[in-house]
Design an enzyme around this catalytic site. Structure first.
Site, mmCIF file in Angstrom:
data_model
loop_
_atom_site.group_PDB
_atom_site.id
_atom_site.type_symbol
_atom_site.label_atom_id
_atom_site.label_comp_id
_atom_site.label_asym_id
_atom_site.label_seq_id
_atom_site.Cartn_x
_atom_site.Cartn_y
_atom_site.Cartn_z
ATOM 1 N N CYS A 1 0.817 -1.221 0.000
ATOM 2 C CA CYS A 1 0.000 0.000 0.000
ATOM 3 C C CYS A 1 0.847 1.266 0.000
ATOM 4 O O CYS A 1 0.442 2.284 -0.575
ATOM 5 C CB CYS A 1 -0.962 -0.006 1.174
ATOM 6 S SG CYS A 1 -0.167 -0.071 2.799
ATOM 7 N N CYS B 1 6.963 44.616 0.121
ATOM 8 C CA CYS B 1 7.089 45.104 1.490
ATOM 9 C C CYS B 1 5.828 44.704 2.245
ATOM 10 O O CYS B 1 4.705 44.896 1.761
ATOM 11 C CB CYS B 1 7.267 46.623 1.507
ATOM 12 S SG CYS B 1 7.217 47.350 3.161
ATOM 13 N N HIS C 1 -1.647 1.446 7.250
ATOM 14 C CA HIS C 1 -2.204 1.277 5.903
ATOM 15 C C HIS C 1 -2.277 2.633 5.207
ATOM 16 O O HIS C 1 -2.878 3.582 5.729
ATOM 17 C CB HIS C 1 -3.588 0.648 5.977
ATOM 18 C CG HIS C 1 -4.216 0.425 4.631
ATOM 19 N ND1 HIS C 1 -3.604 -0.342 3.651
ATOM 20 C CD2 HIS C 1 -5.381 0.875 4.093
ATOM 21 C CE1 HIS C 1 -4.375 -0.352 2.573
ATOM 22 N NE2 HIS C 1 -5.450 0.379 2.817
ATOM 23 N N CYS D 1 14.050 40.898 7.514
ATOM 24 C CA CYS D 1 14.376 40.787 8.936
ATOM 25 C C CYS D 1 13.713 39.520 9.481
ATOM 26 O O CYS D 1 12.491 39.488 9.708
ATOM 27 C CB CYS D 1 13.900 42.012 9.715
ATOM 28 S SG CYS D 1 14.233 41.898 11.497
ATOM 29 N N CYS E 1 9.908 51.495 5.365
ATOM 30 C CA CYS E 1 9.091 50.746 6.319
ATOM 31 C C CYS E 1 9.956 49.958 7.305
ATOM 32 O O CYS E 1 9.537 49.708 8.438
ATOM 33 C CB CYS E 1 8.131 49.823 5.591
ATOM 34 S SG CYS E 1 6.827 50.701 4.678
ATOM 35 N N CYS F 1 10.498 47.488 2.539
ATOM 36 C CA CYS F 1 11.241 48.500 1.795
ATOM 37 C C CYS F 1 12.085 49.270 2.816
ATOM 38 O O CYS F 1 11.922 49.093 4.031
ATOM 39 C CB CYS F 1 10.294 49.445 1.049
ATOM 40 S SG CYS F 1 9.287 50.489 2.131
#
Length: 628
Positions: free
Chosen positions: A273, A456, A539, A467, A489, A486
Site C-alpha cells: 500500500c 514590502c 495502511h 528581517c 518601512c 522596503c
C-alpha cells in the site's frame, strides 16, 4: 527462416560428454518418408510433468513453446529415448557448417568437445528451470532450511565441476551457523553483497520462493499453469500498453464518478500500500513526474535502467492511465527491481514508507534530478517539516507549518520546484505533533525562494530588506511575508522598542526589476495541491485531485479496499469520488467542520482521514513543470 530450411537435432547428454560417439540424429522435413501426418507438441509427448521428465531439455524447449516439426513414429520413439538427456532439441539453420548448439545462456560449445568450467563460468539461468539471476528463491535442503534470498550468480565456479548458485540471503539467524561469505567462492569474488550474506548451493537445491508464488505465478512451462495464474488476482486483465499515454483528464465530478468503482487504480498485494498510494498520486492525473518515464539512459545509469523504466511506464503507468487499472503482479516486477538494485531491502514483502520507495526509485535507480535545490547547497526529493509545537495552533495549515519550518532552519529554495513533496510533522506511524492538519489547497512559496522579488509587508512596494527576527512580531501578516520591507518601512518597524535590536539583511533585486517595480504588480509564486497520502494503522491511502484548478474534483484511492478469499485470495482496489473535499479544504469549510466535529470520531470518514492521517502532501507548479 522457413521450416524447410530447418533441421531438428537430438543429442544425448552422454554423447556430448563422450566425444568418441557420434549419435547426432538429423531429421530433414524435406524427407517425406520421415514426416508424420500431423504436428506434434513436444510438451504433449512428454506428458503433464514434462519439465521433470525431460530434465535439462526443458530449458531449450521453454524457448520454443510451439515446436511443431513433423516427425514420424520412429523418430518420436527415438526422441523419447533421449528425454533424460540434458539438452533435447533445438532448431538450427540447414546451411550452418559448424555443429554448434545455441543455448539460452551466455555459453557456446561444440557438440563433440568436452565441457569444461571455463565454458560455464557464468550462466543466465539454472538449466531446466526459469530461475535466473534476480529470481526470488528458497533453499530446500535441511542444512539451509527456511532460508530465502535472491539469485546473484549462476555457473560453475572455479574449482568445481557442478553448476552452483550464489544466493544473497535475507537476514536470518540461521545464516550465522553457515559458511556464508560476501559473495566470494574459493577466494574468487563472484558477486557483491554484505559480509555474511551470501551462500553457494547446488542448483538442484533452489526452488521458487513460495511466499511470492501468487505474484509470479507457477514457473511450470505448462500452459495450464499459466492460464491459472490470472484468477489469483481477479477477473480484470492488465495488458502491457506501449508508447506515451497522457494522464487521465476529467472535466467534472460526473466524469470522475464514471471512472470510479472497484478494481480501479493499482491493486495491492503483500504490504504494497505504501507504494500503491504513492504511484497512484504521482501518475494518474498529473504529468509532473513524466520525465521519469521517458528520459533516455546515459553512461552514468545502471545496466537495468531501461528495464526498470519499461516496467514502470509500459506495465504500470500506461495501463493505469488507459484502463484505470494496474494488476498487482505488474507492480511486483517493479518491487523486485527496487529490492535488488537499491540499498532499501524488503520492498517485495515488508511494510515500508513512501519516502523509502521514493529514495529507492528516484535517487538510486532512475537518477532523477532532485526536485528541491536548497540554499544550503543540499538537494532533496521531499521536504520534512521540522517545527516546534505551537500550542496556539489547534488546526494548523500546511502553509503555516511550511513557513515555520523554513524560518527555523534559516534556509531557502534556490528556485521554484516543479514538484514539492512535504512530509507532515509526525514520527513513525503513530506519533502526530498535531491531531489535525489542514492541507493548504494553494501553497505560497514566494518568501522561501532565494532572490525572488518580494513585496514590502507594510506598504506593498518592492522589498529591499529582510528581517527574520520580525517573523510573527507584526500585526501585518503572520508568516514569512511579514519579514520583507522596503527601506522606509524597515526603519519605521524597527523604531518599536521590541524590535530596535533586530538585525536585517539586504535582499538582492535585479537592477532592471527595480526600474520596472513601480509600474507593475509584484507577482507571488504559488503551487497547487494535487495529492495527499494518508496513513492509518499501518495502511496507506491517497486523496488525489483529478485535474488542475480550483474546481477540479477529488477522488479517494485504496489499493486494498476489499478482498476476495482468505490466504490465497486477492485484494480489490477501489476509487471513490469525494464531492465534499474541495469544500473541506477551503478556509471557511475547514473552520466549520473543525468546530462542529470536535471529536475525531464525529468527523465524516473521509474528512477524518484527510485531516487526522495526512502523511505527505504533494504540490505542483503548472508553470515550471512544462520545462522539466
Amino acid at each position: 527462416m522457413n521450416n524447410k530450411d530447418k533441421e531438428i537435432i537430438v543429442i544425448n547428454n552422454s554423447d556430448i560428454l563422450d566425444s568418441t560417439k557420434n549419435d547426432v540424429i538429423i531429421v530433414n522435413p524435406q524427407d517425406n518418408n520421415r514426416i508424420a501426418e500431423s504436428n506434434v507438441d513436444l510438451a504433449d509427448l512428454l506428458g503433464t510433468n514434462w519439465p521433470t521428465n525431460a530434465g535439462g531439455a526443458a530449458m531449450i524447449l521453454n524457448n520454443r513453446n510451439q515446436l511443431t516439426s513433423k516427425l514420424n513414429d520412429n523418430k518420436l520413439d527415438k526422441f523419447a529415448s533421449t528425454t533424460g538427456s540434458t539438452y533435447a532439441s533445438l532448431l538450427r539453420n540447414k546451411d550452418e557448417d559448424k555443429r554448434e548448439i545455441e543455448l539460452p545462456v551466455d555459453v557456446k560449445f561444440n557438440a563433440h568437445s568436452d565441457i569444461n568450467s571455463s565454458d560455464f563460468e557464468r550462466l543466465c539461468e539454472i538449466p531446466g528451470t526459469k530461475l535466473t539471476v534476480g529470481s526470488l528463491v528458497e533453499v530446500s535442503n535441511s542444512e539451509y532450511a527456511d532460508l530465502y534470498g535472491v539469485i546473484r550468480w549462476i555457473g560453475i565456479p572455479p574449482g568445481s565441476s557442478n553448476v552452483m548458485v550464489g544466493i544473497e540471503v535475507e537476514d536470518d539467524p540461521n545464516i550465522r551457523n553457515l559458511s556464508a561469505s560476501d559473495g566470494t567462492y574459493n577466494g574468487v569474488r563472484l558477486f557483491q553483497c554484505r559480509e555474511g550474506g551470501a551462500i553457494f548451493v547446488p542448483s538442484n537445491k533452489c526452488t521458487n520462493d513460495r511466499r511470492f508464488v501468487e505474484a509470479e505465478g507457477s514457473h511450470s512451462t505448462s500452459r495450464l499453469s499459466a492460464d491459472l495464474e490470472a484468477p489469483k488476482f481477479g477477473h480484470v486483465d492488465c495488458p502491457t500498453v506501449l508508447g506515451a499515454v497522457p494522464p487521465i483528464r476529467v472535466r467534472n465530478t460526473e466524469e470522475l464518478e464514471d471512472l470510479c468503482g472497484k478494481f480501479k487504480g493499482i491493486q495491492g498485494h503483500h504490504n504494497s500500500c505504501y507504494l500503491d498510494a504513492t504511484l497512484f498520486s504521482m501518475f494518474t492525473f498529473t504529468s509532473v513526474f513524466d520525465s521519469i518515464l521517458y528520459r533516455k539512459p546515459d553512461a552514468q545509469d545502471i545496466a537495468q535502467y531501461s528495464a526498470v523504466q519499461n516496467v514502470l511506464r509500459d506495465e504500470i503507468v500506461n495501463p493505469l492511465r488507459k484502463n484505470v487499472f494496474t494488476r498487482a503482479d505488474r507492480v511486483m516486477k517493479l518491487r523486485k527491481f527496487l529490492d535488488q538494485l537499491s540499498s532499501v531491502s524488503g520492498l517485495t514483502s515488508e511494510e515500508k514508507d513512501p519516502e523509502e520507495f521514493l529514495n529507492s526509485l528516484l535517487s538510486q535507480i532512475m537518477r532523477v534530478e532532485p526536485f528541491l535545490k536548497l540554499s544550503s547547497g543540499q538537494d532533496s526529493y521531499f521536504y520534512q517539516l521540522f517545527v516546534e509545537k505551537d500550542e496556539r495552533l489547534t488546526f494548523p495549515t500546511v502553509q503555516q507549518l511550511f513557513e515555520q519550518s523554513f524560518h527555523s532552519s534559516d534556509i531557502k529554495l534556490k528556485e521554484v520546484p516543479s514538484c514539492l513533496i512535504i512530509q507532515m510533522p509526525r514520527f513513525g506511524k503513530n506519533y502526530k505533533m498535531y491531531p489535525r492538519i489542514l492541507p493548504s489547497q494553494v501553497l505560497d512559496v514566494t518568501d522561501i525562494i532565494e532572490d525572488s522579488p518580494r513585496q514590502c509587508s507594510v506598504c506593498g512596494k518592492l522589498a529591499e530588506y529582510e528581517c527574520r527576527e520580525c517573523f510573527g512580531s507584526l500585526q501585518v501578516g503572520s508568516g514569512l511575508e511579514c519579514t520583507a520591507f522596503c527601506q522606509h518601512c524597515l526603519k519605521t518597524a524597527h523604531l518599536h522598542a521590541k524590535r530596535a535590536n533586530h538585525t536585517s539583511k539586504k535582499i538582492y533585486v535585479p537592477r532592471d526589476f527595480k526600474v520596472m517595480a513601480d509600474h507593475m504588480v509584484l507577482p507571488r509564486l504559488y503551487m497547487e495541491l494535487f495529492a495527499v497520502v494518508c496513513i492509518e494503522t499501518s495502511h496507506y491511502v491517497a486523496f488525489v485531485k483529478a485535474g488542475s484548478g480550483p474546481d477540479a474534483p477529488w477522488c479517494f484511492f485504496d489499493s486494498m479496499a476489499d478482498r476476495k478469499g482468505e490466504k490465497n485470495g486477492y485484494n480489490i482496489p477501489e476509487m471513490t469520488s469525494v464531492r465534499e473535499l474541495s469544500q473541506w479544504l477551503s478556509d471557511e469549510g475547514a473552520r466549520v467542520i473543525n468546530e462542529t466535529a470536535v471529536k475525531d470520531k464525529v468527523l465524516p470518514e473521509h474528512a477524518k482521514r484527510l485531516f487526522c492521517d495526512a502523511y505527505m502532501c504533494m504540490y505542483q507548479s503548472t508553470d515550471v513543470m512544462m520545462y522539466h
